[in-house]
Design an enzyme around this catalytic site. Structure first.
Site, PDB file in Angstrom:
ATOM      1  CE  LYS A   7      -3.882  -2.254   2.257  1.00  0.00           C
ATOM      2  NZ  LYS A   7      -3.191  -3.393   2.910  1.00  0.00           N
TER       3      LYS A   7
HETATM    4  N1  5IU Z   1      -6.885  -5.943   3.364  1.00  0.00           N
HETATM    5  C1  5IU Z   1      -8.135  -5.911   3.914  1.00  0.00           C
HETATM    6  N2  5IU Z   1      -8.980  -4.893   3.597  1.00  0.00           N
HETATM    7  C2  5IU Z   1      -8.640  -3.903   2.748  1.00  0.00           C
HETATM    8  C3  5IU Z   1      -7.354  -3.965   2.163  1.00  0.00           C
HETATM    9  C4  5IU Z   1      -6.507  -4.984   2.481  1.00  0.00           C
HETATM   10  O1  5IU Z   1      -8.508  -6.787   4.695  1.00  0.00           O
HETATM   11  O2  5IU Z   1      -9.458  -3.037   2.464  1.00  0.00           O
HETATM   12  I1  5IU Z   1      -6.827  -2.534   0.865  1.00  0.00           I
HETATM   13  C5  5IU Z   1      -5.921  -7.006   3.676  1.00  0.00           C
HETATM   14  C6  5IU Z   1      -5.573  -7.132   5.132  1.00  0.00           C
HETATM   15  C7  5IU Z   1      -5.243  -8.579   5.248  1.00  0.00           C
HETATM   16  C8  5IU Z   1      -6.156  -9.265   4.264  1.00  0.00           C
HETATM   17  O3  5IU Z   1      -3.899  -8.776   4.815  1.00  0.00           O
HETATM   18  O4  5IU Z   1      -6.440  -8.277   3.262  1.00  0.00           O
HETATM   19  C9  5IU Z   1      -7.446  -9.781   4.819  1.00  0.00           C
HETATM   20  O5  5IU Z   1      -7.194 -10.759   5.785  1.00  0.00           O
HETATM   21  P1  5IU Z   1      -8.348 -11.578   6.552  1.00  0.00           P
HETATM   22  O6  5IU Z   1      -9.096 -12.420   5.478  1.00  0.00           O
HETATM   23  O7  5IU Z   1      -7.608 -12.409   7.535  1.00  0.00           O
HETATM   24  O8  5IU Z   1      -9.276 -10.596   7.218  1.00  0.00           O
END
Ligand code: 5IU
Length: 461
Positions: free
Chosen positions: A299
């Site tokens: 990001k």
């Molecule tokens: N992630 C999110 N939401 C977002 C973004 C990135 O969850 O809006 I941009 C990332 C954070 C984590 C993964 O690395 O995606 C989701 O993980 P979980 O499925 O464990 O919640």
């Protein structure tokens, strides 16, 4: 009341009229259909509402809420809500003034499933506005019920948007009944039918969103997007694993186990306690062995020069091993200029509760993505934002039903909702897989479900 009685009543109260009517579009129509007059006839309003509910009689267990398309369907939704004790949602018609007004009123959460009610559907566009407001706040919509389907294209438009239209009455059927009852002449019936068949409202080019991954492979400009579409088609998967583990060995082990089921492995290299370049080389070998791509969820959000240093240098040397990186569009296009060989995935929307990514911001991000197809592979979003089908939507915050939040702000939606209702392309799953008792079994479940919904989407178009 049955359909015939309702049709006769609608005709009697002037909700349906025959003659010569000038439509908003300038076209002259031999039939006029406006159900607003219904509110003056409470018994009829109640009967019609009941017939609408019966249209979805065998699947009412699928809904937690009901919502009417403003304004005519609001009292209808109220009738259904009160009679069947199902909570109602109210979608505002006026534009949202950010931070002060909610577009959807009522109590709901990301697990809510709503049936949308409408009086008359012509092109289906008003229905889509309401559906999109509901989906924006995480409410799933699959079914739409109308009193009258004018049969002028709404069914196709709604199907293309992943929705199922149920109608109490089709206009041609009403006309036939009225003729059989000798309330209108055969000439009138023919005139109306002729008008309906020649005045189809064209379906919006949304159907393009249902092109297959293989077709989209040819439309992609970015080599990484092409490669991704290609492998998604061949491996039959739209699952990305978010391997948010802190131990490099554990990541490698997980990658080797679930590798056959994923198209992308997403990392946060800065959370790995024993990160090393050797680790990235081993990961690359696994990516080749199982045919998946590597995404660093960094990001980026700084000025071009700093992003370049962060991408190429430091301990992580991301540019050397990542096929794709995530970046915010916030700093402007200069962020893209420095990303030379690595594909960029722009963050349009976030999944976390209370995030500040407004629809306007998300659309501006999508625009930036589309203006630079040779740099941008796609966007991270909660739904379809791109018109360019050669780029992809990646959606995090995905969990099979049962979990709607992680208690730390993450909001979860199901693969069905994300791919089927919201038009995304890739589901990103982290804890749903690596925290499962059997991660491989969980990966297979997400893999199967995600691809099944995709197949359904393309076959429905
Ligand atoms: N992630 C999110 N939401 C977002 C973004 C990135 O969850 O809006 I941009 C990332 C954070 C984590 C993964 O690395 O995606 C989701 O993980 P979980 O499925 O464990 O919640």
């Amino acid at each position: 009341m049955d359909k015939l009685q309702v049709t006769k009543e609608l005709f009697r109260i002037g909700a349906i009229k025959f003659g010569s009517f000038q439509l908003k579009s300038g076209i002259t129509s031999p039939i006029y259909c406006d159900l607003r007059v219904l509110f003056s006839y409470p018994q009829l309003l109640a009967s019609v509402s009941e017939l609408m509910w019966q249209c979805v009689g065998d699947i009412t267990g699928e809904f937690s809420h009901v919502c009417g398309v403003p304004y005519t369907a609001l009292p209808i939704a109220t009738c259904v809500s009160v009679k069947h004790d199902i909570p109602m949602l109210l979608r505002r018609k006026e534009a949202k003034s950010y931070g002060t007004k909610r577009m959807v009123e009522g109590v709901y959460d990301s697990g809510s499933r709503c049936v949308v009610l409408e009086d008359v559907v012509t092109s289906g566009s008003s229905v889509l506005e309401t559906v999109s407001s509901l989906q924006d706040v995480g409410v799933a919509v699959k079914h739409v019920v109308a009193i009258v389907d004018r049969e002028q294209g709404a069914e196709l438009t709604l199907t293309n948007a992943g929705l199922m239209l149920h109608s109490v009455l089709k206009l041609s059927e009403m006309v036939d009944m009225l003729e059989a009852e000798q309330l209108i002449t055969t000439d009138t019936t023919q005139m109306v039918k002729q008008f309906l068949s020649t005045s189809q409202v064209p379906s919006k080019p949304q159907s393009v969103q249902f092109e297959s991954y293989l077709t989209r492979c040819d439309l992609a400009t970015h080599p990484i997007a092409k490669k991704l579409f290609h492998l998604m088609h061949h491996k039959q998967t739209n699952l990305a694993l978010s391997a948010d583990l802190v131990d490099s060995r554990a990541i490698l082990e997980l990658a080797d186990q679930v590798g056959p089921h994923i198209c992308v492995l997403k990392l946060h290299s800065d959370i790995i306690k024993d990160f090393s370049i050797v680790f990235t080389q081993q990961l690359k070998q696994l990516a080749e062995k199982h045919n998946f791509l590597l995404m660093e969820d960094r990001k980026f959000a700084d000025i071009g020069n700093t992003c370049k240093l962060q991408l190429e240098g430091g301990t992580h040397r991301i540019a050397e091993w990542a096929d794709m990186v995530t970046a915010h569009a916030l700093p402007g296009r200069s962020i893209l200029d420095v990303m030379t060989n690595t594909g960029v995935v722009l963050v349009g929307e976030m999944s976390s509760e209370g995030n500040l990514t407004t629809l306007e911001y998300a659309q501006a991000t999508a625009e930036m993505a589309e203006q630079h197809p040779n740099k941008v592979v796609g966007v991270v979003s909660q739904r379809k934002l791109l018109k360019n089908t050669g780029q992809l939507h990646f959606t995090p915050g995905v969990r099979l039903s049962g979990v709607s939040s992680d208690g730390k702000g993450q909001q979860y939606r199901t693969p069905d909702h994300v791919i089927g209702s919201c038009g995304s392309d890739i589901i990103i799953v982290g804890r749903g897989i690596y925290e499962a008792t059997d991660p491989v079994k969980a990966a297979i479940q997400y893999h199967t479900e995600g691809y099944k919904v995709y197949l359904h989407r393309i076959n429905a178009s």
